[in-house]
Design a protein around this motif. Structure first.
Motif, short mmCIF file in Angstrom:
data_model
loop_
_atom_site.label_atom_id
_atom_site.label_comp_id
_atom_site.label_asym_id
_atom_site.label_seq_id
_atom_site.Cartn_x
_atom_site.Cartn_y
_atom_site.Cartn_z
N LYS A 168 0.92 -1.24 0.14
CA LYS A 168 -0.06 0.15 -0.06
C LYS A 168 0.82 1.24 0.00
CE LYS A 168 -4.09 -2.00 2.38
NZ LYS A 168 -4.85 -2.06 3.46
N LYS A 169 1.91 0.93 0.74
CA LYS A 169 2.75 2.37 0.79
C LYS A 169 3.61 2.62 -0.68
CE LYS A 169 6.72 4.45 3.56
NZ LYS A 169 7.38 4.26 4.86
N HIS A 170 4.34 1.50 -1.06
CA HIS A 170 5.34 1.44 -2.50
C HIS A 170 4.80 1.18 -3.58
CE1 HIS A 170 8.48 2.30 0.98
NE2 HIS A 170 8.05 1.22 1.52
N GLY A 171 3.53 0.49 -3.55
CA GLY A 171 3.27 -0.08 -4.74
C GLY A 171 3.68 -1.36 -4.97
N ALA A 172 3.34 -2.04 -6.01
CA ALA A 172 3.87 -3.31 -6.40
C ALA A 172 5.28 -3.21 -6.85
CB ALA A 172 2.93 -4.04 -7.63
#
Length: 256
Positions: free
Chosen positions: A239-243
């Motif tokens: 959620k913070k950094h993305g995939a």
């Protein structure tokens, strides 16, 4: 009093002994009433009891291997990594020798990482044949995890030499497999068959090692500890950094 032997000497004798030598040593020193010797004897009595219990447990896990003993090459097959949000799925295929026993084989999830690593080396040393196959996150996203798992299993079996005569599968029947190879699906097979347990351990160790390598590339996701599974910390990192490049996008719906 045990021919005047020091307790330290007796302890050293037990420590140097092979498991087959425990019983005569126990008999030799069982009448020694010194507290230290009594403790040593009782310790190795328990070790011997545990060993015999493990032998019995392992023999019970050969029920399918014994049932299908008319086949020369019996292969256990299992997968690791169907559930993670990242990384590949891995299948292991192992043909164990019929004339020797590897103790402590079990469902890889029931073993410590240290024990899996120890057994991995033993399996590779003693097995008739061992193979693994990885199917990437990209292919998982393209064909779905079930089909990717089947493909990993087919690939691992095809790589084996000699070719197995029968497959003991953990729960599944593999489609599009060589019709000359008999398949036996076994529910919870990794806890019921030494061959499947060995395959489970090999697949688990190799996939875990790969995820540790990915951890060095993408440290924010904690792959060394979560192995790609959806831990709280892993989900928060997504959620913070993305995939990252090894995430299964089809598994991340609702998260990104």
């Amino acid at each position: 009093m045990s021919e005047g032997k020091k307790i330290s000497e007796i302890k050293a004798m037990f420590e140097a002994a092979a498991i087959e030598e425990y019983l005569p040593l126990i008999a030799e020193f069982s009448k020694d009433e010194r507290t230290g010797v009594v403790g040593i004897v009782n310790k190795y009595k328990k070790k011997l009891e545990a060993y015999h219990a493990e032998v019995q447990r392992t023999e019970a896990m050969k029920v399918y291997e014994n049932k299908y003993s008319q086949y020369q090459y019996i292969c256990g097959i299992d997968e690791v990594g169907r559930g993670p949000l990242a990384g590949p799925v891995c299948a292991g295929a192992v043909i164990l020798p019929k004339d020797e026993t590897i103790l402590y084989l079990n469902d890889s999830k029931k073993l410590t990482a240290k024990k899996r690593e120890e057994l991995y080396d033993i399996i590779l040393e003693r097995a008739v044949a061992v193979q693994t196959a990885f199917i990437s996150h990209e292919i998982i996203d393209k064909i779905n995890i079930l089909q990717a798992t089947y493909e990993a299993m087919r690939t691992a079996v095809k790589k084996l030499s000699p070719t197995p005569d029968i497959l003991l599968n953990d729960a599944v029947t593999i489609p599009e497999m060589d019709c000359n190879i008999v398949q036996v699906p076994i529910i919870h097979g990794d806890a019921k068959s030494v061959s499947i347990a060995a395959a489970s351990i090999v697949a688990k160790v190799e996939r875990d090692r790969l995820m540790q390598e990915y951890d060095a590339l993408y440290p924010e996701y904690g792959f060394a500890s979560n192995k790609g599974y959806g831990s709280k910390e892993h989900i928060e990192a997504i959620k913070k950094h993305g995939a990252c490049p090894i995430h299964r996008l089809s598994f991340l719906k609702g998260l990104i």
